[in-house]
Design a protein around this motif. Structure first.
Motif, PDB file in Angstrom:
ATOM      1  N   SER A 111      -0.696   0.524   4.794  1.00 21.13           N
ATOM      2  CA  SER A 111       0.018   0.134   6.021  1.00 21.13           C
ATOM      3  C   SER A 111       0.210  -1.372   6.090  1.00 21.13           C
ATOM      4  CB  SER A 111      -0.758   0.622   7.251  1.00 21.13           C
ATOM      5  OG  SER A 111      -0.897   2.027   7.208  1.00 21.13           O
ATOM      6  N   THR A 112      -0.773  -2.121   5.609  1.00 20.84           N
ATOM      7  CA  THR A 112      -0.636  -3.580   5.566  1.00 20.84           C
ATOM      8  C   THR A 112       0.556  -3.967   4.697  1.00 20.84           C
ATOM      9  OG1 THR A 112      -3.042  -3.749   5.764  1.00 20.84           O
ATOM     10  CG2 THR A 112      -1.869  -5.733   5.057  1.00 20.84           C
ATOM     11  N   LEU A 113       0.714  -3.262   3.581  1.00 19.14           N
ATOM     12  CA  LEU A 113       1.836  -3.562   2.681  1.00 19.14           C
ATOM     13  C   LEU A 113       3.178  -3.273   3.355  1.00 19.14           C
ATOM     14  CD1 LEU A 113       3.004  -4.354  -0.083  1.00 19.14           C
ATOM     15  CD2 LEU A 113       2.758  -1.955  -0.777  1.00 19.14           C
ATOM     16  N   ALA A 154      -5.708  -8.570  -4.343  1.00 16.66           N
ATOM     17  CA  ALA A 154      -5.981  -9.524  -5.420  1.00 16.66           C
ATOM     18  C   ALA A 154      -6.632 -10.791  -4.863  1.00 16.66           C
ATOM     19  CB  ALA A 154      -4.692  -9.874  -6.155  1.00 16.66           C
ATOM     20  N   ASP A 155      -6.318 -11.106  -3.593  1.00 14.01           N
ATOM     21  CA  ASP A 155      -6.926 -12.302  -2.977  1.00 14.01           C
ATOM     22  C   ASP A 155      -8.441 -12.180  -2.858  1.00 14.01           C
ATOM     23  OD1 ASP A 155      -7.425 -11.378   0.173  1.00 14.01           O
ATOM     24  OD2 ASP A 155      -5.807 -10.311  -0.821  1.00 14.01           O
ATOM     25  N   ALA A 156      -8.950 -10.940  -2.914  1.00 17.20           N
ATOM     26  CA  ALA A 156     -10.394 -10.735  -2.737  1.00 17.20           C
ATOM     27  C   ALA A 156     -11.142 -10.625  -4.076  1.00 17.20           C
ATOM     28  CB  ALA A 156     -10.632  -9.474  -1.890  1.00 17.20           C
ATOM     29  N   PRO A 193     -11.455   3.378   7.399  1.00 20.89           N
ATOM     30  CA  PRO A 193     -10.643   4.337   6.645  1.00 20.89           C
ATOM     31  C   PRO A 193     -10.011   5.375   7.566  1.00 20.89           C
ATOM     32  CG  PRO A 193     -12.986   4.687   6.213  1.00 20.89           C
ATOM     33  CD  PRO A 193     -12.878   3.449   7.051  1.00 20.89           C
ATOM     34  N   GLN A 194      -8.938   5.985   7.093  1.00 19.91           N
ATOM     35  CA  GLN A 194      -8.223   7.049   7.821  1.00 19.91           C
ATOM     36  C   GLN A 194      -7.599   6.547   9.116  1.00 19.91           C
ATOM     37  OE1 GLN A 194     -10.551  10.719   7.949  1.00 19.91           O
ATOM     38  NE2 GLN A 194     -11.578  10.033   6.081  1.00 19.91           N
ATOM     39  N   THR A 195      -7.020   5.384   9.042  1.00 18.23           N
ATOM     40  CA  THR A 195      -6.299   4.849  10.202  1.00 18.23           C
ATOM     41  C   THR A 195      -4.965   5.563  10.367  1.00 18.23           C
ATOM     42  OG1 THR A 195      -7.334   2.692   9.927  1.00 18.23           O
ATOM     43  CG2 THR A 195      -5.293   2.760  11.185  1.00 18.23           C
TER      44      THR A 195
HETATM   45  N1  LIG Z   1      -8.411  -9.034   1.462  1.00 20.55           N
HETATM   46  C1  LIG Z   1      -7.416  -8.169   1.644  1.00 20.55           C
HETATM   47  N2  LIG Z   1      -7.535  -7.215   2.587  1.00 20.55           N
HETATM   48  C2  LIG Z   1      -6.501  -6.359   2.744  1.00 20.55           C
HETATM   49  C3  LIG Z   1      -5.328  -6.432   1.965  1.00 20.55           C
HETATM   50  N3  LIG Z   1      -4.502  -5.430   2.353  1.00 20.55           N
HETATM   51  C4  LIG Z   1      -5.136  -4.781   3.338  1.00 20.55           C
HETATM   52  N4  LIG Z   1      -6.341  -5.326   3.588  1.00 20.55           N
HETATM   53  C5  LIG Z   1      -7.334  -4.908   4.598  1.00 20.55           C
HETATM   54  O1  LIG Z   1      -7.782  -3.601   4.292  1.00 20.55           O
HETATM   55  C6  LIG Z   1      -8.049  -2.873   5.491  1.00 20.55           C
HETATM   56  C7  LIG Z   1      -7.277  -1.567   5.461  1.00 20.55           C
HETATM   57  O2  LIG Z   1      -5.876  -1.839   5.549  1.00 20.55           O
HETATM   58  P1  LIG Z   1      -4.825  -0.694   5.928  1.00 20.55           P
HETATM   59  O3  LIG Z   1      -3.496  -1.273   5.714  1.00 20.55           O
HETATM   60  O4  LIG Z   1      -5.143  -0.111   7.255  1.00 20.55           O
HETATM   61  O5  LIG Z   1      -5.156   0.375   4.787  1.00 20.55           O
HETATM   62  P2  LIG Z   1      -4.498   1.826   4.576  1.00 20.55           P
HETATM   63  O6  LIG Z   1      -4.435   2.050   3.110  1.00 20.55           O
HETATM   64  O7  LIG Z   1      -3.233   1.931   5.333  1.00 20.55           O
HETATM   65  O8  LIG Z   1      -5.625   2.736   5.210  1.00 20.55           O
HETATM   66  P3  LIG Z   1      -5.488   4.253   5.809  1.00 20.55           P
HETATM   67  O9  LIG Z   1      -4.362   4.265   6.802  1.00 20.55           O
HETATM   68  O10 LIG Z   1      -6.808   4.469   6.448  1.00 20.55           O
HETATM   69  O11 LIG Z   1      -5.260   5.147   4.647  1.00 20.55           O
HETATM   70  C8  LIG Z   1      -7.653  -3.782   6.644  1.00 20.55           C
HETATM   71  O12 LIG Z   1      -8.817  -4.412   7.112  1.00 20.55           O
HETATM   72  C9  LIG Z   1      -6.715  -4.789   5.994  1.00 20.55           C
HETATM   73  O13 LIG Z   1      -6.708  -6.042   6.643  1.00 20.55           O
HETATM   74  C10 LIG Z   1      -5.225  -7.479   0.981  1.00 20.55           C
HETATM   75  O14 LIG Z   1      -4.251  -7.650   0.260  1.00 20.55           O
HETATM   76  N5  LIG Z   1      -6.308  -8.302   0.873  1.00 20.55           N
END
Ligand SMILES: Nc1nc2c(ncn2[C@@H]2O[C@H](COP(=O)(O)OP(=O)(O)OP(=O)(O)O)[C@@H](O)[C@H]2O)c(=O)[nH]1
Ligand SMILES: [Mg+2]
Length: 319
Positions: free
Chosen positions: A34-36, A140-142, A52-54
């Motif tokens: 979702s962040t992407l 990758a930033d982590a 997880p599971q947002t």
């Molecule tokens: N350091 C870092 N954290 C990230 C990155 N992308 C996402 N996160 C963090 O990872 C966590 C999960 O991000 P989401 O985008 O909700 O992940 P998701 O894959 O959609 O998760 P679900 O909806 O539960 O399947 C959040 O706390 C984000 O801020 C990244 O590129 N770098």
């Protein structure tokens, strides 16, 4: 009106070599799908939390540039479900694979692959036919110094793929190149949605997702996952006020007490945080009326799930 002006009205406003298609964004919970999507669209359309599971259901993120349109499908994280809601979520994610022109598998490159990654990859191999598969190694930033090479190759070895990108959905690193590579794989096709449309869900649904995100961020353990939000009323009263009333459903009385908080302190905080994000979207001040109700064990009850929009079987058609 001259001929060329007339021409431009009747001509579709995309070039002949316009591309369009569907990219299913899949992966384990919490890898950053979702962040992407939010990063690609430059605005928040999907709820994001560290838990997880947002994401609970497939949701379109519509990316439009003059040369093409990519319909990104954000999906719930694939996991081993422990209740009916979880089963529903995983099925929804798997459904997205069938309509995809490209599957984008997100993996967390800051960790080494674990058994969940291996299980998921085996399942994907069985489900994916010959749809092209891209790997996006996210977070990758982590990465810690010295980890990059070994972590990248461990993930690259998980499954045969047609493209691999190391990215940070959080800060945008590598995302541009990923989008360009995906666009190049899209078939020729029309612009399906108007250029200013970023998702197919309405503001009411976005508001419900924002409220649910704030509940998830402010609660612990089971409550984030036991919460559902329904917007009951969404009225633009005038240009100075939008009235929104929503119900936050939880599964037990004890959870209701926690969400409300001492003297209503937590529900107030949730409301304030949600309002701050909803207001710029609706463009007016918002009066947000939140109530908390108990729907015992809704996550294991077909009827209650269906009422909350997690429809099963034939009911889904037309969703
Ligand atoms: N350091 C870092 N954290 C990230 C990155 N992308 C996402 N996160 C963090 O990872 C966590 C999960 O991000 P989401 O985008 O909700 O992940 P998701 O894959 O959609 O998760 P679900 O909806 O539960 O399947 C959040 O706390 C984000 O801020 C990244 O590129 N770098
Ligand atoms: Mg998500």
């Amino acid at each position: 009106m001259n001929d060329s002006e007339l021409d431009s009205i009747f001509r579709d406003d995309w070039p002949e070599d316009h591309r369009s298609g569907v990219v299913a964004v899949v992966g384990k919970p919490n890898v950053g799908k979702s962040t992407l999507i939010n990063q690609i669209l430059g605005q928040k359309v999907a709820a994001v939390t560290p838990k997880p599971q947002t994401t609970r259901r497939n949701q379109l993120g519509i990316y439009t540039v003059p040369e093409g349109q990519i319909l990104f499908v954000d999906t719930p994280g694939m996991h081993q479900p422990v209740h009916k809601l979880g089963e529903w979520m995983v099925r929804d994610a798997e459904r997205a694979l069938k309509d995809a022109d490209v599957i984008l598998l997100l993996l967390d490159v800051s960790q080494l692959p674990d058994h969940e990654d291996r299980n998921l990859v085996e399942r994907l191999k069985r489900l994916k036919d010959d749809t092209p598969l891209f790997l996006a190694l996210n977070k990758a930033d982590a990465l810690k110094p010295g980890q990059r090479e070994s972590h990248v190759s461990a993930h690259a070895d998980l499954i045969e793929h047609d493209g691999l990108h190391v990215i940070s959905a959080l800060n945008g690193d590598g995302v541009r190149q990923l989008i360009d590579a995906l666009m190049a794989l899209m078939p020729l096709g029309p612009r399906y949605y108007p250029e200013d449309q970023v998702t197919e869900v309405n503001l009411r649904t976005v508001a419900a997702e924002i409220i649910r995100e704030k509940v998830m961020l402010n609660t612990e353990q089971e409550i984030p996952h036991a919460t559902a939000v329904e917007v009951e009323s969404f009225q633009e009263r005038d240009e100075n006020m939008t009235y929104i009333s929503a119900v936050i459903y939880v599964e037990r009385d004890s959870q209701k007490g926690i969400v409300i908080g001492k003297n209503g302190s937590l529900i107030k905080k949730i409301g304030a945080e949600a309002r701050a994000e909803i207001e710029p979207l609706v463009g007016t001040p918002v009066y947000l009326d939140l109530r908390v109700k108990v729907l015992p064990n809704w996550r294991t009850d077909d009827r209650l799930m269906s009422r909350l929009g997690f429809k099963t079987g034939k009911e889904r058609k037309g969703r």
